[in-house]
Motif scaffolding. Structure first.
Motif, PDB file in Angstrom:
ATOM      1  N   ARG A  72       1.201  -0.447  -4.032  1.00  0.00           N
ATOM      2  CA  ARG A  72       2.252   0.506  -4.385  1.00  0.00           C
ATOM      3  C   ARG A  72       1.618   1.874  -4.620  1.00  0.00           C
ATOM      4  O   ARG A  72       0.424   1.981  -4.909  1.00  0.00           O
ATOM      5  N   PRO A  73       2.391   2.948  -4.501  1.00  0.00           N
ATOM      6  CA  PRO A  73       1.825   4.286  -4.688  1.00  0.00           C
ATOM      7  C   PRO A  73       1.094   4.470  -6.015  1.00  0.00           C
ATOM      8  O   PRO A  73       0.115   5.214  -6.092  1.00  0.00           O
ATOM      9  N   ASP A  74       1.556   3.785  -7.054  1.00  0.00           N
ATOM     10  CA  ASP A  74       0.924   3.951  -8.364  1.00  0.00           C
ATOM     11  C   ASP A  74      -0.276   3.038  -8.573  1.00  0.00           C
ATOM     12  O   ASP A  74      -0.876   3.024  -9.650  1.00  0.00           O
ATOM     13  N   GLU A  75      -0.629   2.250  -7.543  1.00  0.00           N
ATOM     14  CA  GLU A  75      -1.787   1.363  -7.662  1.00  0.00           C
ATOM     15  C   GLU A  75      -2.614   1.400  -6.369  1.00  0.00           C
ATOM     16  O   GLU A  75      -3.191   0.405  -5.946  1.00  0.00           O
ATOM     17  N   ALA A  76      -2.672   2.583  -5.752  1.00  0.00           N
ATOM     18  CA  ALA A  76      -3.357   2.716  -4.469  1.00  0.00           C
ATOM     19  C   ALA A  76      -4.859   2.482  -4.596  1.00  0.00           C
ATOM     20  O   ALA A  76      -5.515   2.059  -3.645  1.00  0.00           O
ATOM     21  N   VAL A  77      -5.417   2.760  -5.764  1.00  0.00           N
ATOM     22  CA  VAL A  77      -6.849   2.548  -5.990  1.00  0.00           C
ATOM     23  C   VAL A  77      -7.008   1.370  -6.952  1.00  0.00           C
ATOM     24  O   VAL A  77      -6.658   1.468  -8.132  1.00  0.00           O
ATOM     25  N   LEU A  78      -7.537   0.277  -6.431  1.00  0.00           N
ATOM     26  CA  LEU A  78      -7.699  -0.926  -7.240  1.00  0.00           C
ATOM     27  C   LEU A  78      -9.080  -0.963  -7.880  1.00  0.00           C
ATOM     28  O   LEU A  78     -10.051  -0.443  -7.321  1.00  0.00           O
ATOM     29  N   THR A  79      -9.168  -1.603  -9.020  1.00  0.00           N
ATOM     30  CA  THR A  79     -10.479  -1.883  -9.594  1.00  0.00           C
ATOM     31  C   THR A  79     -11.185  -2.903  -8.699  1.00  0.00           C
ATOM     32  O   THR A  79     -10.512  -3.650  -7.954  1.00  0.00           O
ATOM     33  N   PRO A  80     -12.501  -2.953  -8.724  1.00  0.00           N
ATOM     34  CA  PRO A  80     -13.206  -3.955  -7.908  1.00  0.00           C
ATOM     35  C   PRO A  80     -12.718  -5.372  -8.181  1.00  0.00           C
ATOM     36  O   PRO A  80     -12.599  -6.187  -7.263  1.00  0.00           O
ATOM     37  N   GLU A  81     -12.409  -5.664  -9.444  1.00  0.00           N
ATOM     38  CA  GLU A  81     -11.974  -7.009  -9.810  1.00  0.00           C
ATOM     39  C   GLU A  81     -10.599  -7.329  -9.207  1.00  0.00           C
ATOM     40  O   GLU A  81     -10.372  -8.425  -8.680  1.00  0.00           O
ATOM     41  N   ARG A  82      -9.700  -6.342  -9.259  1.00  0.00           N
ATOM     42  CA  ARG A  82      -8.368  -6.617  -8.718  1.00  0.00           C
ATOM     43  C   ARG A  82      -8.394  -6.628  -7.188  1.00  0.00           C
ATOM     44  O   ARG A  82      -7.639  -7.373  -6.562  1.00  0.00           O
ATOM     45  N   ARG A  83      -9.255  -5.818  -6.588  1.00  0.00           N
ATOM     46  CA  ARG A  83      -9.380  -5.846  -5.123  1.00  0.00           C
ATOM     47  C   ARG A  83      -9.859  -7.224  -4.670  1.00  0.00           C
ATOM     48  O   ARG A  83      -9.321  -7.799  -3.727  1.00  0.00           O
ATOM     49  N   GLU A  84     -10.851  -7.759  -5.359  1.00  0.00           N
ATOM     50  CA  GLU A  84     -11.342  -9.096  -5.004  1.00  0.00           C
ATOM     51  C   GLU A  84     -10.234 -10.133  -5.183  1.00  0.00           C
ATOM     52  O   GLU A  84     -10.061 -11.031  -4.349  1.00  0.00           O
ATOM     53  N   ALA A  85      -9.458  -9.990  -6.279  1.00  0.00           N
ATOM     54  CA  ALA A  85      -8.366 -10.924  -6.524  1.00  0.00           C
ATOM     55  C   ALA A  85      -7.338 -10.861  -5.398  1.00  0.00           C
ATOM     56  O   ALA A  85      -6.824 -11.894  -4.937  1.00  0.00           O
ATOM     57  N   ALA A  86      -7.037  -9.651  -4.924  1.00  0.00           N
ATOM     58  CA  ALA A  86      -6.064  -9.490  -3.840  1.00  0.00           C
ATOM     59  C   ALA A  86      -6.571 -10.134  -2.553  1.00  0.00           C
ATOM     60  O   ALA A  86      -5.803 -10.774  -1.818  1.00  0.00           O
ATOM     61  N   LEU A  87      -7.859  -9.993  -2.264  1.00  0.00           N
ATOM     62  CA  LEU A  87      -8.442 -10.591  -1.065  1.00  0.00           C
ATOM     63  C   LEU A  87      -8.413 -12.117  -1.145  1.00  0.00           C
ATOM     64  O   LEU A  87      -8.129 -12.803  -0.161  1.00  0.00           O
ATOM     65  N   LEU A  88      -8.686 -12.655  -2.326  1.00  0.00           N
ATOM     66  CA  LEU A  88      -8.620 -14.108  -2.508  1.00  0.00           C
ATOM     67  C   LEU A  88      -7.180 -14.608  -2.345  1.00  0.00           C
ATOM     68  O   LEU A  88      -6.943 -15.651  -1.723  1.00  0.00           O
ATOM     69  N   ASP A  89      -6.236 -13.846  -2.877  1.00  0.00           N
ATOM     70  CA  ASP A  89      -4.818 -14.210  -2.705  1.00  0.00           C
ATOM     71  C   ASP A  89      -4.435 -14.196  -1.227  1.00  0.00           C
ATOM     72  O   ASP A  89      -3.712 -15.080  -0.750  1.00  0.00           O
ATOM     73  N   PHE A  90      -4.914 -13.196  -0.502  1.00  0.00           N
ATOM     74  CA  PHE A  90      -4.607 -13.125   0.928  1.00  0.00           C
ATOM     75  C   PHE A  90      -5.230 -14.309   1.653  1.00  0.00           C
ATOM     76  O   PHE A  90      -4.610 -14.886   2.559  1.00  0.00           O
ATOM     77  N   GLY A  91      -6.429 -14.705   1.248  1.00  0.00           N
ATOM     78  CA  GLY A  91      -7.064 -15.876   1.847  1.00  0.00           C
ATOM     79  C   GLY A  91      -6.228 -17.125   1.672  1.00  0.00           C
ATOM     80  O   GLY A  91      -6.103 -17.947   2.588  1.00  0.00           O
TER      81      GLY A  91
END
Length: 335
Positions: A72-91
């Motif tokens: 979302r526009p208000d979360e365009a830059v993720l923390t490293p931890e949340r980015r990893e979580a998003a990638l795992l969710d996509f997996g």
């Protein structure tokens, strides 16, 4: 189409499988910012369709699909931890499709991201142990396509003294600019990221903003950023003779292919120009395993495919887009 909210990240992950007629669907995972979920779903659906025709026109034993991790526009830059979580969710989303969809890197993801996704599913391509980053191959295929387009627009594929505007200097656009510079082209380059200006200086290219580059008086326009750049507003202002770039879905609507033709602008269908990365990954999936030599040969063959499309369009008095789509439909029907 499958849409899930990740249990780790809380972000929407989406996969659209457009076709498996010729084989498992393959398409990159795009991590991008959208105003709402409807915009993200429209994007993933349109991109998956383009992947079907990209694979079919290239003659690959693959279908078309696409993945999106929606920011979302208000979360365009993720923390490293949340980015990893998003990638795992996509997996997990990929794994739930049981192999009908194979993922790869795309805008907003990387080879490193694929390694993370691969901890949750085996249906991942473009890993370091395989064909790796597909972007150099996408750039090579685009350069071959641009030369072929020049062959039809100007009577020669020689780039010496030819003026080209490259819009978008990401992994693909930057490498394409380097290849064009090596070929003797005079470059105008643009990107919203001001740090890319260093590349322009290194190549002796003219640096400008994307809008100015889009409407510059050049021989060839090479859109290499996001889609929809050829629309009702930009098309009347174009001052190029040909367009061949790596961006997906360059036309805001398919009907604009006729408007380009009426203006005497030769447009090379984007899903032909940017097929190099997919062609490279397809080599990874062959029984004999990955070979750089086979990848190079196969990617360069995109020029022959584009010649077939241009010749077909001329003989049937239609546009290159319609000729390319017809070729794709024929190959999908044959499957």
């Amino acid at each position: 189409m499958l849409v899930r909210r990740g249990r780790r990240s809380g972000l929407f992950t989406m996969v659209a499988v457009h076709s498996t007629a010729r084989g498992p669907s393959l398409g990159g995972c795009r991590m991008w910012t959208y105003d709402d979920s409807r915009a993200a779903m429209r994007d993933v659906l349109r991109l998956s369709r383009a992947m079907t025709f990209k694979a079919a026109v290239a003659g690959l034993p693959l279908g078309g699909g696409k993945g999106v991790i929606m920011l979302r526009p208000d979360e365009a830059v993720l923390t490293p931890e949340r980015r990893e979580a998003a990638l795992l969710d996509f997996g997990d989303t990929v794994e739930s499709l049981g192999g009908d969809y194979l993922t790869a890197e795309d805008v907003g993801t990387s080879e490193e991201a694929m390694e993370t996704i691969a901890t949750r599913t085996k249906h991942v391509t473009g890993l370091a142990a395989g064909s790796g980053d597909p972007s150099p191959w996408t750039a090579l295929g685009c350069e071959v396509s641009l030369r072929t387009t020049c062959e039809y627009a100007f009577g020669t594929s020689d780039l010496s003294g030819r003026t080209v505007a490259v819009i978008g200097l990401g992994n693909v656009g930057a490498r394409l600019a380097e290849l064009l510079h090596e070929g003797g082209a005079e470059l105008i380059v643009a990107d919203v990221d001001q740090s890319k200006r260093e590349l322009a200086e290194r190549l002796g290219a003219t640096w400008t903003d994307p809008h100015t580059a889009m409407t510059a008086e050049v021989d060839v326009l090479a859109p290499c950023a996001l889609g929809g750049v050829l629309n009702d507003d930009t098309l009347p202002a174009l001052r190029c003779k040909a367009i061949a770039g790596a961006a997906n879905n360059q036309l805001a609507s398919d009907e604009l292919d006729t408007a380009l033709a009426e203006r005497g602008i030769l447009w090379a269908p984007d899903f032909v120009c940017n097929a190099g990365g997919l062609i490279n990954i397809a080599v990874e999936l062959e029984p004999d395993g990955y070979s750089t030599e086979r990848a190079d040969t196969n990617v360069r063959a995109v020029g022959d495919t584009l010649r077939q499309i241009f010749d077909s369009a001329a003989s049937s008095n239609t546009t290159p887009l319609r000729a390319a789509l017809e070729l794709g439909r024929e190959r999908l029907s044959a499957a």
